[in-house]
Motif scaffolding. Structure first.
Motif, PDB file in Angstrom:
ATOM      1  N   PRO A  86     -32.395 109.902  78.106  1.00 48.42           N
ATOM      2  CA  PRO A  86     -32.061 109.387  76.679  1.00 48.42           C
ATOM      3  C   PRO A  86     -33.578 110.858  76.287  1.00 48.42           C
ATOM      4  O   PRO A  86     -33.119 110.711  75.225  1.00 48.42           O
ATOM      5  N   SER A  87     -33.701 111.375  77.129  1.00 48.38           N
ATOM      6  CA  SER A  87     -34.103 112.930  76.511  1.00 48.38           C
ATOM      7  C   SER A  87     -33.724 113.734  76.671  1.00 48.38           C
ATOM      8  O   SER A  87     -33.666 114.981  76.004  1.00 48.38           O
ATOM      9  N   ASP A  88     -32.128 113.543  76.661  1.00 49.55           N
ATOM     10  CA  ASP A  88     -30.913 114.016  76.497  1.00 49.55           C
ATOM     11  C   ASP A  88     -30.152 114.038  75.335  1.00 49.55           C
ATOM     12  O   ASP A  88     -29.703 113.339  74.701  1.00 49.55           O
ATOM     13  N   ARG A  89     -30.371 114.854  74.035  1.00 48.54           N
ATOM     14  CA  ARG A  89     -30.121 115.012  72.353  1.00 48.54           C
ATOM     15  C   ARG A  89     -28.899 115.495  72.442  1.00 48.54           C
ATOM     16  O   ARG A  89     -28.866 115.561  71.338  1.00 48.54           O
ATOM     17  N   LYS A  90     -28.259 116.307  72.966  1.00 44.15           N
ATOM     18  CA  LYS A  90     -27.034 117.119  72.728  1.00 44.15           C
ATOM     19  C   LYS A  90     -26.360 115.896  72.060  1.00 44.15           C
ATOM     20  O   LYS A  90     -25.837 114.718  73.318  1.00 44.15           O
ATOM     21  N   ALA A  91     -25.309 116.419  71.356  1.00 37.03           N
ATOM     22  CA  ALA A  91     -23.673 115.623  71.129  1.00 37.03           C
ATOM     23  C   ALA A  91     -23.257 115.357  71.851  1.00 37.03           C
ATOM     24  O   ALA A  91     -22.453 116.522  72.465  1.00 37.03           O
ATOM     25  N   ASN A  92     -22.391 114.348  72.085  1.00 40.53           N
ATOM     26  CA  ASN A  92     -20.970 114.395  73.016  1.00 40.53           C
ATOM     27  C   ASN A  92     -21.552 114.723  74.277  1.00 40.53           C
ATOM     28  O   ASN A  92     -20.715 114.899  75.418  1.00 40.53           O
ATOM     29  N   SER A  93     -23.035 114.286  74.908  1.00 43.47           N
ATOM     30  CA  SER A  93     -23.835 114.537  76.098  1.00 43.47           C
ATOM     31  C   SER A  93     -23.065 113.449  77.147  1.00 43.47           C
ATOM     32  O   SER A  93     -23.161 112.304  76.559  1.00 43.47           O
ATOM     33  N   ASP A  94     -22.747 113.773  78.312  1.00 48.21           N
ATOM     34  CA  ASP A  94     -23.425 112.147  79.047  1.00 48.21           C
ATOM     35  C   ASP A  94     -23.882 112.333  80.312  1.00 48.21           C
ATOM     36  O   ASP A  94     -24.155 112.220  81.073  1.00 48.21           O
ATOM     37  N   ALA A  95     -25.150 112.924  79.615  1.00 42.48           N
ATOM     38  CA  ALA A  95     -26.247 113.186  80.405  1.00 42.48           C
ATOM     39  C   ALA A  95     -26.746 111.557  81.094  1.00 42.48           C
ATOM     40  O   ALA A  95     -26.410 110.993  80.674  1.00 42.48           O
ATOM     41  N   VAL A  96     -26.816 111.766  82.863  1.00 43.16           N
ATOM     42  CA  VAL A  96     -27.429 110.256  83.240  1.00 43.16           C
ATOM     43  C   VAL A  96     -28.018 110.171  84.034  1.00 43.16           C
ATOM     44  O   VAL A  96     -28.774 111.389  84.377  1.00 43.16           O
ATOM     45  N   ILE A  97     -28.590 109.436  84.293  1.00 42.99           N
ATOM     46  CA  ILE A  97     -29.850 108.728  84.957  1.00 42.99           C
ATOM     47  C   ILE A  97     -29.143 108.777  86.348  1.00 42.99           C
ATOM     48  O   ILE A  97     -28.594 107.163  85.746  1.00 42.99           O
ATOM     49  N   ILE A  98     -29.231 108.022  87.432  1.00 45.88           N
ATOM     50  CA  ILE A  98     -28.743 107.958  88.177  1.00 45.88           C
ATOM     51  C   ILE A  98     -29.317 106.914  89.327  1.00 45.88           C
ATOM     52  O   ILE A  98     -30.459 107.191  89.575  1.00 45.88           O
ATOM     53  N   LEU A  99     -28.801 105.736  88.829  1.00 50.14           N
ATOM     54  CA  LEU A  99     -29.834 104.386  89.878  1.00 50.14           C
ATOM     55  C   LEU A  99     -29.609 104.172  90.963  1.00 50.14           C
ATOM     56  O   LEU A  99     -28.475 103.361  90.689  1.00 50.14           O
TER      57      LEU A  99
END
Ligand SMILES: [Zn+2]
Length: 222
Positions: free
Chosen positions: A33-46
């Motif tokens: 949720p902290s990543d606001r770049k367009a088209n970003s696939d930034a994820v948190i691994i659970l």
């Protein structure tokens, strides 16, 4: 050392292709949720399943990339060559995340990041260096050269599986599970392309229960 009880050794292999099963060793993924770049696939691994090199070995045995006999040899070698083992784990995670981003780019109908292709290509090159043509009873086959216990040998078939998926697979069949905090990737091989979930028993069921509850609520029965 018994690796069969490790979470990596019991996870479901439902990606439909080795490369995707490997990507799913992250456990679940949630959009960052902290990543606001367009088209970003930034994820948190659970629920990371590959916490050390032996987890990677456990998964490799589970996915049938290493025989039981070879496993014991590699365990011995990994204990002796500790720093090499941890750099293999690092390479595995780098390859896995590059693979994930490449698949997400496909899902988003975008081109891949050049850096991710470089990572995958590097591992494909390593893998191809270990291929050897051998005569079999009814023709010729590709074999792996394995004169000694190579600690990175599970990465070879994984990298080649990725190459095959991207060059010969039907990219429109790659999907990400729609389950909350899941994000597992799979190749939908169903005839009518209707697969939505990693597994019906997990995310599929959760969604079904949620739909059911919503329906009850909207009819005043919930
Ligand atoms: Zn799922």
């Amino acid at each position: 050392m018994d690796l069969s009880e490790r979470p990596a050794a019991t996870m479901k292999l439902v990606g439909g292709r080795l490369f995707l099963d490997f990507i799913n060793t992250s456990g679940g993924r949630r959009r960052d949720p902290s990543d606001r770049k367009a088209n970003s696939d930034a994820v948190i691994i659970l629920g990371e399943k590959l916490k050390d090199y032996f987890d990677l070995l456990a998964w490799s045995r589970h996915a049938n990339l290493i025989s039981e006999a070879d496993l014991q040899t590699i365990i011995r070698e990994a204990r002796r060559r500790e720093s090499e083992a941890s750099s293999v784990l690092e390479r595995a995670l780098v390859l896995r995340e590059a693979g994930y981003r490449i698949c997400m780019a496909i899902l988003g109908e975008r081109g891949p990041e050049e850096a991710d292709l470089v990572i995958l290509n590097r591992e494909i090159t390593v893998a191809r260096c270990h291929e050897r043509l051998a005569a079999a009873s009814d023709g010729y086959v590709w074999e792996w050269t394995s004169e000694r216990a190579e600690l990175d040998r599970m990465l070879w078939p994984v990298a080649l599986s990725g190459a095959e998926l991207l060059t010969a697979g039907d990219l429109t069949r790659i999907h990400a599970c729609g389950g909350e905090d899941c994000g597992w990737l799979f190749e939908d091989s169903s005839r009518n392309r209707s697969r939505q979930w990693c597994t019906m028993q997990d995310c599929g069921n959760v969604a079904k229960v949620r739909r059911f509850r919503t329906r009850l609520r909207s009819t005043g029965k919930g």
